[in-house]
Design a protein around this motif. Sequence first.
Motif, PDB file in Angstrom:
ATOM      1  N   GLY A 250       1.730   9.044  -0.472  1.00 18.70           N
ATOM      2  CA  GLY A 250       1.197   7.575  -0.541  1.00 18.70           C
ATOM      3  C   GLY A 250       1.442   7.081   0.753  1.00 18.70           C
ATOM      4  O   GLY A 250       2.836   7.014   1.240  1.00 18.70           O
TER       5      GLY A 250
ATOM      6  N   PHE B 273      -0.385  13.857 -10.656  1.00 21.66           N
ATOM      7  CA  PHE B 273      -0.067  15.175 -10.069  1.00 21.66           C
ATOM      8  C   PHE B 273       1.342  15.698 -10.089  1.00 21.66           C
ATOM      9  O   PHE B 273       1.459  16.524  -9.610  1.00 21.66           O
ATOM     10  CB  PHE B 273      -0.589  14.909  -8.310  1.00 21.66           C
TER      11      PHE B 273
ATOM     12  N   ALA C 283      -8.672  -7.203  -0.841  1.00 20.74           N
ATOM     13  CA  ALA C 283      -8.142  -8.515  -0.231  1.00 20.74           C
ATOM     14  C   ALA C 283      -8.215  -8.482   1.435  1.00 20.74           C
ATOM     15  O   ALA C 283      -8.357  -7.538   1.966  1.00 20.74           O
ATOM     16  CB  ALA C 283      -6.648  -8.750  -0.763  1.00 20.74           C
TER      17      ALA C 283
ATOM     18  N   ALA D   1      -6.577 -10.293   3.204  1.00 19.89           N
ATOM     19  CA  ALA D   1      -5.114 -10.579   4.235  1.00 19.89           C
ATOM     20  C   ALA D   1      -4.013 -10.244   3.132  1.00 19.89           C
ATOM     21  O   ALA D   1      -4.196 -10.681   1.714  1.00 19.89           O
ATOM     22  CB  ALA D   1      -5.058 -12.126   4.652  1.00 19.89           C
ATOM     23  N   VAL D   2      -2.890 -10.030   3.659  1.00 20.16           N
ATOM     24  CA  VAL D   2      -1.613 -10.040   2.798  1.00 20.16           C
ATOM     25  C   VAL D   2      -1.114 -11.330   2.792  1.00 20.16           C
ATOM     26  O   VAL D   2      -0.778 -11.977   3.962  1.00 20.16           O
ATOM     27  CB  VAL D   2      -0.493  -8.977   3.270  1.00 20.16           C
TER      28      VAL D   2
ATOM     29  N   GLY E 286     -10.367  -9.286  -6.438  1.00 15.14           N
ATOM     30  CA  GLY E 286      -9.607  -9.305  -5.210  1.00 15.14           C
ATOM     31  C   GLY E 286     -10.495 -10.311  -4.401  1.00 15.14           C
ATOM     32  O   GLY E 286      -9.813 -10.801  -3.256  1.00 15.14           O
TER      33      GLY E 286
ATOM     34  N   GLY F 210       5.684   3.886   0.816  1.00 10.88           N
ATOM     35  CA  GLY F 210       5.626   5.267   1.517  1.00 10.88           C
ATOM     36  C   GLY F 210       5.962   5.079   3.065  1.00 10.88           C
ATOM     37  O   GLY F 210       6.900   5.655   3.680  1.00 10.88           O
TER      38      GLY F 210
ATOM     39  N   PRO G 213       2.897   0.139   1.929  1.00 10.02           N
ATOM     40  CA  PRO G 213       4.021  -0.415   2.203  1.00 10.02           C
ATOM     41  C   PRO G 213       5.199   0.568   1.821  1.00 10.02           C
ATOM     42  O   PRO G 213       6.045   0.584   2.769  1.00 10.02           O
ATOM     43  CB  PRO G 213       3.870  -1.648   1.628  1.00 10.02           C
TER      44      PRO G 213
ATOM     45  N   VAL H  59       4.083  -6.741  -1.598  1.00 12.56           N
ATOM     46  CA  VAL H  59       4.138  -5.931  -0.469  1.00 12.56           C
ATOM     47  C   VAL H  59       5.599  -5.768  -0.002  1.00 12.56           C
ATOM     48  O   VAL H  59       6.085  -4.688   0.312  1.00 12.56           O
ATOM     49  CB  VAL H  59       3.036  -6.366   0.535  1.00 12.56           C
ATOM     50  N   GLY H  60       6.157  -6.807   0.387  1.00 16.51           N
ATOM     51  CA  GLY H  60       7.588  -6.886   0.822  1.00 16.51           C
ATOM     52  C   GLY H  60       8.634  -6.180  -0.102  1.00 16.51           C
ATOM     53  O   GLY H  60       9.266  -5.398   0.323  1.00 16.51           O
TER      54      GLY H  60
ATOM     55  N   SER I 297       7.906  -3.736  -2.245  1.00 14.52           N
ATOM     56  CA  SER I 297       7.420  -2.364  -2.448  1.00 14.52           C
ATOM     57  C   SER I 297       8.043  -1.780  -0.885  1.00 14.52           C
ATOM     58  O   SER I 297       8.501  -0.619  -1.031  1.00 14.52           O
ATOM     59  CB  SER I 297       6.099  -2.245  -2.335  1.00 14.52           C
TER      60      SER I 297
ATOM     61  N   GLY J 207       7.951   1.581  -4.948  1.00 17.44           N
ATOM     62  CA  GLY J 207       6.820   0.528  -5.010  1.00 17.44           C
ATOM     63  C   GLY J 207       6.060   0.482  -6.431  1.00 17.44           C
ATOM     64  O   GLY J 207       6.790   0.806  -7.108  1.00 17.44           O
TER      65      GLY J 207
ATOM     66  N   ALA K  21      -3.986   9.093   0.486  1.00 18.29           N
ATOM     67  CA  ALA K  21      -5.520   9.173   0.095  1.00 18.29           C
ATOM     68  C   ALA K  21      -6.167   8.006   0.617  1.00 18.29           C
ATOM     69  O   ALA K  21      -7.488   7.913   0.501  1.00 18.29           O
ATOM     70  CB  ALA K  21      -5.460   9.151  -1.450  1.00 18.29           C
TER      71      ALA K  21
ATOM     72  N   CYS L  89      -0.613 -13.891  -4.424  1.00 13.21           N
ATOM     73  CA  CYS L  89      -1.295 -13.411  -3.099  1.00 13.21           C
ATOM     74  C   CYS L  89      -2.712 -14.243  -2.957  1.00 13.21           C
ATOM     75  O   CYS L  89      -2.863 -14.187  -1.862  1.00 13.21           O
ATOM     76  CB  CYS L  89      -1.852 -12.189  -3.971  1.00 13.21           C
ATOM     77  N   HIS L  90      -3.140 -14.928  -3.733  1.00 16.01           N
ATOM     78  CA  HIS L  90      -4.260 -15.728  -3.499  1.00 16.01           C
ATOM     79  C   HIS L  90      -4.203 -17.163  -4.139  1.00 16.01           C
ATOM     80  O   HIS L  90      -5.191 -17.559  -3.898  1.00 16.01           O
ATOM     81  CB  HIS L  90      -5.588 -15.042  -4.170  1.00 16.01           C
TER      82      HIS L  90
HETATM   83  C1  FAD Z   1      -6.525  -7.791  -5.031  1.00 22.92           C
HETATM   84  C2  FAD Z   1      -5.084  -7.652  -4.711  1.00 22.92           C
HETATM   85  C3  FAD Z   1      -4.599  -8.303  -3.664  1.00 22.92           C
HETATM   86  C4  FAD Z   1      -3.025  -8.293  -3.452  1.00 22.92           C
HETATM   87  N1  FAD Z   1      -2.612  -9.257  -2.344  1.00 22.92           N
HETATM   88  C5  FAD Z   1      -1.319  -9.207  -2.066  1.00 22.92           C
HETATM   89  C6  FAD Z   1      -0.767 -10.208  -1.204  1.00 22.92           C
HETATM   90  O1  FAD Z   1      -1.338 -11.095  -0.797  1.00 22.92           O
HETATM   91  N2  FAD Z   1       0.516 -10.104  -0.914  1.00 22.92           N
HETATM   92  C7  FAD Z   1       1.392  -9.147  -1.482  1.00 22.92           C
HETATM   93  O2  FAD Z   1       2.693  -9.171  -1.389  1.00 22.92           O
HETATM   94  N3  FAD Z   1       0.938  -8.328  -2.435  1.00 22.92           N
HETATM   95  C8  FAD Z   1      -0.247  -8.260  -2.687  1.00 22.92           C
HETATM   96  N4  FAD Z   1      -0.929  -7.235  -3.749  1.00 22.92           N
HETATM   97  C9  FAD Z   1       0.082  -6.163  -4.377  1.00 22.92           C
HETATM   98  C10 FAD Z   1      -0.074  -5.244  -3.303  1.00 22.92           C
HETATM   99  O3  FAD Z   1      -1.241  -4.416  -3.160  1.00 22.92           O
HETATM  100  C11 FAD Z   1       1.146  -4.214  -3.930  1.00 22.92           C
HETATM  101  O4  FAD Z   1       2.255  -4.621  -3.695  1.00 22.92           O
HETATM  102  C12 FAD Z   1       1.235  -2.907  -2.737  1.00 22.92           C
HETATM  103  O5  FAD Z   1       0.080  -2.470  -2.434  1.00 22.92           O
HETATM  104  C13 FAD Z   1       2.179  -2.025  -3.328  1.00 22.92           C
HETATM  105  O6  FAD Z   1       2.371  -0.981  -2.398  1.00 22.92           O
HETATM  106  P1  FAD Z   1       2.661   0.653  -2.548  1.00 22.92           P
HETATM  107  O7  FAD Z   1       3.033   1.282  -1.361  1.00 22.92           O
HETATM  108  O8  FAD Z   1       3.543   0.773  -3.719  1.00 22.92           O
HETATM  109  O9  FAD Z   1       1.255   1.256  -3.082  1.00 22.92           O
HETATM  110  P2  FAD Z   1      -0.173   1.277  -2.335  1.00 22.92           P
HETATM  111  O10 FAD Z   1      -0.279  -0.008  -1.412  1.00 22.92           O
HETATM  112  O11 FAD Z   1      -1.308   1.115  -3.335  1.00 22.92           O
HETATM  113  O12 FAD Z   1      -0.269   2.522  -1.703  1.00 22.92           O
HETATM  114  C14 FAD Z   1      -0.340   3.746  -2.377  1.00 22.92           C
HETATM  115  C15 FAD Z   1      -1.138   4.859  -1.750  1.00 22.92           C
HETATM  116  O13 FAD Z   1      -0.799   5.956  -1.893  1.00 22.92           O
HETATM  117  C16 FAD Z   1      -1.987   6.811  -2.004  1.00 22.92           C
HETATM  118  N5  FAD Z   1      -2.158   7.892  -3.045  1.00 22.92           N
HETATM  119  C17 FAD Z   1      -2.437   7.575  -4.476  1.00 22.92           C
HETATM  120  N6  FAD Z   1      -2.282   8.839  -5.121  1.00 22.92           N
HETATM  121  C18 FAD Z   1      -2.255   9.754  -4.083  1.00 22.92           C
HETATM  122  C19 FAD Z   1      -2.099  11.048  -4.005  1.00 22.92           C
HETATM  123  N7  FAD Z   1      -2.113  11.648  -5.212  1.00 22.92           N
HETATM  124  N8  FAD Z   1      -1.957  11.654  -2.732  1.00 22.92           N
HETATM  125  C20 FAD Z   1      -1.848  11.021  -1.689  1.00 22.92           C
HETATM  126  N9  FAD Z   1      -1.918   9.780  -1.654  1.00 22.92           N
HETATM  127  C21 FAD Z   1      -2.048   8.950  -2.931  1.00 22.92           C
HETATM  128  C22 FAD Z   1      -3.065   5.468  -2.362  1.00 22.92           C
HETATM  129  O14 FAD Z   1      -4.483   5.936  -1.855  1.00 22.92           O
HETATM  130  C23 FAD Z   1      -2.675   4.478  -1.438  1.00 22.92           C
HETATM  131  O15 FAD Z   1      -3.048   4.403  -0.145  1.00 22.92           O
HETATM  132  C24 FAD Z   1      -2.261  -7.484  -4.203  1.00 22.92           C
HETATM  133  C25 FAD Z   1      -2.827  -6.599  -5.224  1.00 22.92           C
HETATM  134  C26 FAD Z   1      -4.103  -6.663  -5.387  1.00 22.92           C
HETATM  135  C27 FAD Z   1      -4.765  -5.872  -6.630  1.00 22.92           C
END
Ligand code: FAD
Length: 320
Positions: A18, A242, A50, A52-53, A133, A23, A21, A287-288, A290, A278, A42, A142-143
């Motif tokens: 992944g 997985f 969304a 913007a963050v 979103g 990863g 943020p 995001v922060g 995570s 995360g 992926a 977030c919004h």
């Molecule tokens: C609509 C929406 C708006 C948001 N807005 C905000 C915001 O404004 N501010 C904020 O702080 N937070 C926001 N968030 C929350 C934010 O999305 C999460 O905090 C953040 O994405 C978590 O980061 P992560 O790295 O854990 O996961 P993710 O960002 O989801 O990244 C996970 C990655 O792993 C990949 N992955 C999954 N399975 C596999 C696999 N088997 N093999 C390889 N890769 C894989 C995915 O494709 C993805 O790219 C929002 C969430 C949503 C739903």
Amino acid sequence: MLEGMDTINESYDVVVVGGGPAGLNGALVLARSRRSVLVVDAGHPRNAPAHAVHGLFAREGTPPAELLARGRDEVTSYGGTVVDGELVGAQRVGEDLEVRLADGRTTRARRLLVTSGLVDVLPDVPGLPERWGRDVLHCPYCHGWEVQDQAIGVLAVNHMVVHQALLFRQLTDDLTVFLHRSTLEPEDAETLQALGIRLVDGEVTGLTVEDDRLTGVRLADGTVVARDAVVVATSMRANAAFLDGIGLRAVAHPSGVGEHVPADPTGRTEVPGVWVAGNVTDLTAQVGASAAAGALAGAGLNGDLALEDARRAVDRLRRA
Ligand SMILES: Cc1cc2nc3c(=O)[nH]c(=O)nc-3n(C[C@H](O)[C@H](O)[C@H](O)COP(=O)(O)OP(=O)(O)OC[C@H]3O[C@@H](n4cnc5c(N)ncnc54)[C@H](O)[C@@H]3O)c2cc1C
């Protein structure tokens, strides 16, 4: 190797699953500690819909894709490798972990950092996925600012409804809770009414949309209540299928909001050599948080590898 694919090595110190943020920050810390690191991503980050963050200091308002592109560049600038791909399996081979990508490639790692995020399962109401979103929202941080003073609806789907209503009430005077298929405890209903929040009974059967903008919430009796945005709670499910081959599974989160992969505060799981960070483990991390968890896990992994390196050096010395 298939034509056009990035080359990957036979083995790494750490494979990061992944490239969100969590990863990318984990990989950055590891690469800067001169660990060989591969990020397999992926490419479907949770906040992709969304624009913007928000709520992220020093990067407030950055588009999600821009933030991640910058993160990828930072990892590769320190010698890390980032490839597009999906990890579909993992198994232990001797002391290492072997991982398999959907395109058939395999590689080995001394450690695994799983940051694969989660899937938001929306309530079963037609029209929600199309607006997700944009004007169907879940998170005031977030919004919330973007919809302040608008006519907002909160769809009751689980126990989160009161919490969400209280937080969105801070942002607008015009708030309606749609009870949908649920009932509120009398004291919760009293609290919401005391705050001037309107309660609407009846099943929600859809949304009305004009010019690509949400305009209302439709009830089973045909009534449409005008709204600019609708807040929903999702069921949050960690992307972890997985990991079956190494005995790591998502389990119900104690809060009842979904399924996560449990870990200690540094991200270390019950499976030796496997860390998580995360949303895959902390369902409500933004995001922060995570990114911070990814950095902490990266440091934990580097420390764990350093201890193993030292043990191996002592063994070699004693055998010499
Ligand atoms: C609509 C929406 C708006 C948001 N807005 C905000 C915001 O404004 N501010 C904020 O702080 N937070 C926001 N968030 C929350 C934010 O999305 C999460 O905090 C953040 O994405 C978590 O980061 P992560 O790295 O854990 O996961 P993710 O960002 O989801 O990244 C996970 C990655 O792993 C990949 N992955 C999954 N399975 C596999 C696999 N088997 N093999 C390889 N890769 C894989 C995915 O494709 C993805 O790219 C929002 C969430 C949503 C739903």
